[in-house]
Design a protein around this motif. Structure first.
Motif, PDB file in Angstrom:
ATOM      1  N   UNK A 110       0.833  -1.201   0.000  1.00 31.40           N
ATOM      2  CA  UNK A 110       0.000   0.000   0.000  1.00 31.40           C
ATOM      3  C   UNK A 110       0.870   1.255   0.000  1.00 31.40           C
ATOM      4  N   UNK A 111       1.920   1.248   0.837  1.00 33.96           N
ATOM      5  CA  UNK A 111       2.790   2.427   0.940  1.00 33.96           C
ATOM      6  C   UNK A 111       3.464   2.733  -0.388  1.00 33.96           C
ATOM      7  N   UNK A 112       3.939   1.711  -1.081  1.00 35.58           N
ATOM      8  CA  UNK A 112       4.619   1.946  -2.354  1.00 35.58           C
ATOM      9  C   UNK A 112       3.668   2.525  -3.395  1.00 35.58           C
ATOM     10  N   UNK A 113       2.375   2.222  -3.248  1.00 31.02           N
ATOM     11  CA  UNK A 113       1.373   2.777  -4.174  1.00 31.02           C
ATOM     12  C   UNK A 113       1.204   4.284  -3.990  1.00 31.02           C
ATOM     13  N   UNK A 114       1.578   4.825  -2.813  1.00 29.16           N
ATOM     14  CA  UNK A 114       1.495   6.268  -2.591  1.00 29.16           C
ATOM     15  C   UNK A 114       2.405   7.034  -3.550  1.00 29.16           C
ATOM     16  N   UNK A 115       3.438   6.355  -4.048  1.00 31.12           N
ATOM     17  CA  UNK A 115       4.393   6.993  -4.954  1.00 31.12           C
ATOM     18  C   UNK A 115       3.898   7.015  -6.400  1.00 31.12           C
ATOM     19  N   UNK A 132       5.911  21.604   4.401  1.00 30.02           N
ATOM     20  CA  UNK A 132       4.792  20.697   4.629  1.00 30.02           C
ATOM     21  C   UNK A 132       5.010  19.995   5.962  1.00 30.02           C
ATOM     22  N   UNK A 133       3.967  19.953   6.776  1.00 26.22           N
ATOM     23  CA  UNK A 133       4.037  19.402   8.135  1.00 26.22           C
ATOM     24  C   UNK A 133       3.181  18.141   8.204  1.00 26.22           C
ATOM     25  N   UNK A 134       3.718  17.085   8.825  1.00 27.43           N
ATOM     26  CA  UNK A 134       2.994  15.826   8.889  1.00 27.43           C
ATOM     27  C   UNK A 134       2.911  15.150   7.534  1.00 27.43           C
ATOM     28  N   UNK A 135       3.971  15.299   6.755  1.00 32.65           N
ATOM     29  CA  UNK A 135       3.992  14.830   5.356  1.00 32.65           C
ATOM     30  C   UNK A 135       4.787  13.531   5.251  1.00 32.65           C
ATOM     31  N   UNK A 136       4.513  12.602   6.167  1.00 37.54           N
ATOM     32  CA  UNK A 136       5.348  11.404   6.307  1.00 37.54           C
ATOM     33  C   UNK A 136       5.173  10.350   5.243  1.00 37.54           C
ATOM     34  N   UNK A 137       4.163  10.465   4.377  1.00 35.88           N
ATOM     35  CA  UNK A 137       3.950   9.467   3.322  1.00 35.88           C
ATOM     36  C   UNK A 137       4.877   9.761   2.141  1.00 35.88           C
ATOM     37  N   UNK A 138       6.169   9.662   2.382  1.00 33.97           N
ATOM     38  CA  UNK A 138       7.215   9.925   1.377  1.00 33.97           C
ATOM     39  C   UNK A 138       7.289  11.398   0.969  1.00 33.97           C
ATOM     40  N   UNK A 139       6.449  12.262   1.575  1.00 36.45           N
ATOM     41  CA  UNK A 139       6.420  13.665   1.170  1.00 36.45           C
ATOM     42  C   UNK A 139       5.480  13.896   0.000  1.00 36.45           C
ATOM     43  N   UNK A 140       4.320  13.224  -0.004  1.00 30.79           N
ATOM     44  CA  UNK A 140       3.389  13.334  -1.129  1.00 30.79           C
ATOM     45  C   UNK A 140       2.850  14.751  -1.304  1.00 30.79           C
ATOM     46  N   UNK A 175      13.390   7.839   2.119  1.00 30.91           N
ATOM     47  CA  UNK A 175      13.200   7.030   0.912  1.00 30.91           C
ATOM     48  C   UNK A 175      12.703   7.903  -0.233  1.00 30.91           C
ATOM     49  N   UNK A 176      11.753   8.807   0.084  1.00 32.12           N
ATOM     50  CA  UNK A 176      11.245   9.717  -0.941  1.00 32.12           C
ATOM     51  C   UNK A 176      12.339  10.585  -1.525  1.00 32.12           C
ATOM     52  N   UNK A 177      13.252  11.047  -0.675  1.00 32.10           N
ATOM     53  CA  UNK A 177      14.379  11.864  -1.144  1.00 32.10           C
ATOM     54  C   UNK A 177      15.318  11.046  -2.023  1.00 32.10           C
ATOM     55  N   UNK A 178      15.598   9.818  -1.604  1.00 30.85           N
ATOM     56  CA  UNK A 178      16.499   8.948  -2.365  1.00 30.85           C
ATOM     57  C   UNK A 178      15.939   8.644  -3.746  1.00 30.85           C
ATOM     58  N   UNK A 179      14.618   8.511  -3.833  1.00 29.34           N
ATOM     59  CA  UNK A 179      13.969   8.197  -5.102  1.00 29.34           C
ATOM     60  C   UNK A 179      13.791   9.423  -5.987  1.00 29.34           C
ATOM     61  N   UNK A 180      14.065  10.619  -5.449  1.00 29.71           N
ATOM     62  CA  UNK A 180      13.855  11.848  -6.207  1.00 29.71           C
ATOM     63  C   UNK A 180      12.412  12.302  -6.217  1.00 29.71           C
ATOM     64  N   UNK A 181      11.593  11.708  -5.361  1.00 22.97           N
ATOM     65  CA  UNK A 181      10.180  12.075  -5.247  1.00 22.97           C
ATOM     66  C   UNK A 181      10.049  13.463  -4.633  1.00 22.97           C
ATOM     67  N   UNK A 182      10.944  13.776  -3.689  1.00 23.68           N
ATOM     68  CA  UNK A 182      11.082  15.098  -3.087  1.00 23.68           C
ATOM     69  C   UNK A 182      12.556  15.461  -3.084  1.00 23.68           C
ATOM     70  N   UNK A 183      12.873  16.719  -2.832  1.00 22.41           N
ATOM     71  CA  UNK A 183      14.289  17.106  -2.852  1.00 22.41           C
ATOM     72  C   UNK A 183      14.776  17.746  -1.557  1.00 22.41           C
TER      73      UNK A 183
END
Length: 299
Positions: A24-29, A58-66, A90-98
């Motif tokens: 489920x978590x990976x689907x957030x990406x 963003x505060x409370x943005x723990x779902x990879x920083x969506x 993990x989100x930073x490593x994937x380039x989802x956030x910077x």
């Protein structure tokens, strides 16, 4: 005094260790899911403030920083934070956030007015001292704070809303669900659901002699497993679930329009400075209700 925080850190740990939660978590990406559609409906109003030049926290943005990812995709800069940076790393490593970091919403480490805007989406209601978190957000913003939270549907009275609440209570009792007096509720991670309402937000601003605020209401409907359903799916069961969610929102919209129910989600922009005319026009374009509150005549 000991302050009890919820179990979100444990929840984020499960998102990297429990096979069901990992899926489920990976689907957030992913883009194009029913769950992503839900959240982008809530975030869409931010486009009234995104200019390509603003900085966001963003505060409370723990779902990879969506939430930060949405802001980045639409042109502004964003720094994602949460009480646990487990998934943010993990989100930073994937380039989802910077840009990201671990922060307690009730005690932010940033200097005053470090960001143009602060976004708190579905995290305010997790805070044990929610109004302290809001004061902290207001302290570190230059232009304003955006809240996107569950609407306190019990705040407004009226015969039609009272009838609806009584019917919903009876249905819950018939289903064997536990009753919480006056609509109070709790989430499985341990927090009390600290829902907001328009008047409380206005009083928060007036207490500090600020007068500019905007509100936007929408209805939302959560469907279990929506994270794993693609909007373009050809699977018959998936199509039925997509239609169920959209039809449920349509029914909620109808009940809201007829006055039997208030919207499930309330978004608010608490402005620290008066928005310029261009921003006000964009607020109207994105269906925000912009208001100027009364001026204190004694100061």
């Amino acid at each position: 005094m000991e302050i009890k925080y919820d179990k979100h850190k444990d929840e984020w740990d499960r998102c990297t260790s429990n096979l069901e939660r990992v899926k489920i978590a990976e689907a957030w990406l992913e883009d194009g899911t029913l769950d992503k559609w839900r959240h982008e409906r809530m975030l869409f109003g931010l486009n009234a403030l995104i200019t390509g030049e603003n900085t966001w926290l963003t505060v409370g943005d723990g779902r990879y920083g969506t939430d930060a990812n949405y802001i980045l995709k639409n042109g502004d800069q964003a720094h994602a934070t949460d009480m646990s940076d487990k998934l943010l790393k993990i989100g930073s490593k994937l380039g989802f956030i910077n840009s990201s970091g671990e922060e307690n919403a009730e005690n932010l480490s940033f200097e005053d007015e470090s960001f143009d805007y602060v976004l708190i989406k579905e995290a305010f209601h997790h805070c044990p001292r929610a109004w302290i978190a809001l004061h902290e957000a207001f302290r570190v913003c230059r232009k304003g704070v955006v809240l996107i939270e569950p609407n306190d549907i019990y705040a407004k009275k009226g015969i039609r809303k009272t009838i609806t609440k009584k019917v919903k209570l009876i249905l819950k009792l018939l289903k064997g669900k536990k009753k919480f007096n006056q609509g109070y509720g709790f989430e499985t991670v341990g927090n009390f659901i600290y829902s907001i309402n328009q008047r409380e937000i206005e009083k928060f601003l007036l207490g500090m002699h600020y007068r500019h605020v905007a509100f936007k209401k929408i209805n939302d409907f959560y469907l279990n497993g929506g994270e794993l359903i693609k909007l373009n799916s050809k699977n018959f069961k998936d199509i039925l679930k997509i239609q169920l969610m959209k039809k449920s929102i349509m029914i909620l919209n109808l009940f809201t329009f007829l006055g039997f129910e208030d919207s499930t989600i309330l978004s608010a922009i608490l402005f620290k400075e008066a928005p310029d005319n261009e921003t006000i026009e964009k607020l109207r374009k994105f269906k925000w209700d912009y208001n100027i509150l009364p001026k204190n005549p004694y100061i």
